[in-house]
Design a protein around this motif. Structure first.
Motif, PDB file in Angstrom:
ATOM      1  N   MET A 191     -29.570  29.851  56.265  1.00 16.77           N
ATOM      2  CA  MET A 191     -28.942  29.051  55.237  1.00 16.77           C
ATOM      3  C   MET A 191     -29.350  29.637  53.903  1.00 16.77           C
ATOM      4  N   SER A 192     -28.411  29.834  53.022  1.00 15.51           N
ATOM      5  CA  SER A 192     -28.724  30.529  51.780  1.00 15.51           C
ATOM      6  C   SER A 192     -28.783  29.597  50.576  1.00 15.51           C
ATOM      7  N   ASN A 193     -29.938  29.456  50.002  1.00 13.50           N
ATOM      8  CA  ASN A 193     -30.174  28.789  48.723  1.00 13.50           C
ATOM      9  C   ASN A 193     -29.371  27.514  48.457  1.00 13.50           C
ATOM     10  N   VAL A 194     -29.327  26.615  49.395  1.00 13.92           N
ATOM     11  CA  VAL A 194     -28.685  25.323  49.181  1.00 13.92           C
ATOM     12  C   VAL A 194     -29.744  24.386  48.611  1.00 13.92           C
ATOM     13  N   THR A 195     -29.407  23.716  47.503  1.00 11.03           N
ATOM     14  CA  THR A 195     -30.364  22.798  46.899  1.00 11.03           C
ATOM     15  C   THR A 195     -29.743  21.421  46.730  1.00 11.03           C
ATOM     16  N   ILE A 196     -30.597  20.436  46.659  1.00 12.76           N
ATOM     17  CA  ILE A 196     -30.205  19.046  46.456  1.00 12.76           C
ATOM     18  C   ILE A 196     -30.982  18.533  45.251  1.00 12.76           C
ATOM     19  N   LYS A 197     -30.308  17.759  44.396  1.00 11.64           N
ATOM     20  CA  LYS A 197     -31.007  17.131  43.277  1.00 11.64           C
ATOM     21  C   LYS A 197     -31.765  15.915  43.802  1.00 11.64           C
ATOM     22  N   VAL A 198     -33.039  15.832  43.434  1.00 13.23           N
ATOM     23  CA  VAL A 198     -33.899  14.708  43.814  1.00 13.23           C
ATOM     24  C   VAL A 198     -34.444  14.099  42.531  1.00 13.23           C
ATOM     25  N   SER A 199     -34.380  12.778  42.430  1.00 15.79           N
ATOM     26  CA  SER A 199     -34.894  12.071  41.258  1.00 15.79           C
ATOM     27  C   SER A 199     -36.075  11.194  41.641  1.00 15.79           C
ATOM     28  N   ILE A 200     -37.096  11.251  40.796  1.00 19.14           N
ATOM     29  CA  ILE A 200     -38.234  10.354  40.920  1.00 19.14           C
ATOM     30  C   ILE A 200     -38.143   9.426  39.717  1.00 19.14           C
ATOM     31  N   HIS A 248     -29.578  12.987  45.707  1.00 15.21           N
ATOM     32  CA  HIS A 248     -28.181  12.951  45.267  1.00 15.21           C
ATOM     33  C   HIS A 248     -27.384  13.782  46.275  1.00 15.21           C
ATOM     34  N   LEU A 249     -26.774  13.116  47.247  1.00 15.87           N
ATOM     35  CA  LEU A 249     -26.081  13.791  48.340  1.00 15.87           C
ATOM     36  C   LEU A 249     -24.588  13.905  48.074  1.00 15.87           C
ATOM     37  N   PRO A 250     -23.995  15.047  48.438  1.00 14.37           N
ATOM     38  CA  PRO A 250     -22.549  15.194  48.275  1.00 14.37           C
ATOM     39  C   PRO A 250     -21.810  14.126  49.076  1.00 14.37           C
ATOM     40  N   GLY A 251     -20.793  13.544  48.478  1.00 19.06           N
ATOM     41  CA  GLY A 251     -19.992  12.531  49.157  1.00 19.06           C
ATOM     42  C   GLY A 251     -20.542  11.123  49.060  1.00 19.06           C
ATOM     43  N   CYS A 252     -21.717  10.958  48.478  1.00 20.13           N
ATOM     44  CA  CYS A 252     -22.310   9.624  48.297  1.00 20.13           C
ATOM     45  C   CYS A 252     -22.167   9.230  46.830  1.00 20.13           C
ATOM     46  N   ASP A 253     -21.685   8.013  46.605  1.00 24.26           N
ATOM     47  CA  ASP A 253     -21.478   7.553  45.235  1.00 24.26           C
ATOM     48  C   ASP A 253     -22.788   7.310  44.492  1.00 24.26           C
ATOM     49  N   VAL A 271     -34.304  20.781  44.783  1.00 26.56           N
ATOM     50  CA  VAL A 271     -35.106  20.951  45.994  1.00 26.56           C
ATOM     51  C   VAL A 271     -34.317  21.743  47.039  1.00 26.56           C
ATOM     52  N   PRO A 272     -34.934  22.776  47.608  1.00 33.51           N
ATOM     53  CA  PRO A 272     -34.240  23.535  48.651  1.00 33.51           C
ATOM     54  C   PRO A 272     -34.022  22.689  49.907  1.00 33.51           C
ATOM     55  N   LEU A 273     -32.848  22.844  50.483  1.00 33.58           N
ATOM     56  CA  LEU A 273     -32.496  22.154  51.721  1.00 33.58           C
ATOM     57  C   LEU A 273     -32.627  23.169  52.850  1.00 33.58           C
ATOM     58  N   LYS A 274     -33.454  22.852  53.827  1.00 36.11           N
ATOM     59  CA  LYS A 274     -33.666  23.760  54.948  1.00 36.11           C
ATOM     60  C   LYS A 274     -33.016  23.179  56.188  1.00 36.11           C
ATOM     61  N   GLY A 275     -32.295  24.011  56.904  1.00 34.91           N
ATOM     62  CA  GLY A 275     -31.630  23.571  58.117  1.00 34.91           C
ATOM     63  C   GLY A 275     -32.017  24.438  59.299  1.00 34.91           C
ATOM     64  N   GLU A 276     -32.017  23.825  60.462  1.00 37.50           N
ATOM     65  CA  GLU A 276     -32.305  24.552  61.689  1.00 37.50           C
ATOM     66  C   GLU A 276     -31.714  23.792  62.870  1.00 37.50           C
ATOM     67  N   VAL A 277     -31.734  24.427  64.012  1.00 36.73           N
ATOM     68  CA  VAL A 277     -31.281  23.780  65.232  1.00 36.73           C
ATOM     69  C   VAL A 277     -32.517  23.503  66.086  1.00 36.73           C
ATOM     70  N   LYS A 278     -32.718  22.222  66.407  1.00 35.39           N
ATOM     71  CA  LYS A 278     -33.836  21.811  67.260  1.00 35.39           C
ATOM     72  C   LYS A 278     -33.267  21.072  68.460  1.00 35.39           C
ATOM     73  N   ASP A 279     -33.634  21.497  69.634  1.00 33.20           N
ATOM     74  CA  ASP A 279     -33.159  20.852  70.865  1.00 33.20           C
ATOM     75  C   ASP A 279     -31.639  20.712  70.878  1.00 33.20           C
ATOM     76  N   GLY A 280     -30.943  21.739  70.385  1.00 34.94           N
ATOM     77  CA  GLY A 280     -29.482  21.739  70.406  1.00 34.94           C
ATOM     78  C   GLY A 280     -28.840  20.869  69.339  1.00 34.94           C
ATOM     79  N   ARG A 281     -29.626  20.384  68.367  1.00 36.28           N
ATOM     80  CA  ARG A 281     -29.091  19.539  67.293  1.00 36.28           C
ATOM     81  C   ARG A 281     -29.392  20.167  65.942  1.00 36.28           C
ATOM     82  N   VAL A 282     -28.441  20.042  65.022  1.00 33.28           N
ATOM     83  CA  VAL A 282     -28.651  20.531  63.666  1.00 33.28           C
ATOM     84  C   VAL A 282     -29.513  19.517  62.923  1.00 33.28           C
TER      85      VAL A 282
END
Length: 103
Positions: free
Chosen positions: A1-10, A35-40, A63-74
């Protein structure tokens, strides 16, 4: 996964709690908003800290978003402690032009 980031607010309303696990190990859980895409609206979530010193101060983070496949699930992981602080977008109305003397 290449450089996907999510905005996080504290925010000031984000809290944290510390304690001791059943195994006798200390822990700290802190709150943040993603702040997730598709969420108001930003979505509240908790993140793990090794100590209270790792709880992030109020602000916005990229914040970087990291993805992987674990036990056949994303699976996606978001660790605010790995993010970088970004400036908050505060927009103010433009100031009115000063009036000419005697006008």
């Amino acid at each position: 996964m290449s450089n996907v980031t999510i905005k996080v607010s504290i925010t000031a309303s984000c809290t944290y709690r510390s304690g001791t696990s059943g195994a006798g190990k200390p822990y700290t859980m802190a709150e943040a908003y993603a702040h997730l895409p598709g969420c108001d609206f930003p979505q509240k979530f908790s993140y793990y800290c090794r100590s209270e010193q790792e709880v992030l101060p109020t602000g916005d983070y990229e914040v970087p978003l990291k993805g992987e496949v674990k036990d056949g699930r994303v699976v996606f992981d978001l660790d605010p402690r790995q993010g970088r602080r970004v400036s908050s977008e505060i927009r103010q109305a433009p100031a009115a032009a000063p009036k000419a003397a005697g006008a």
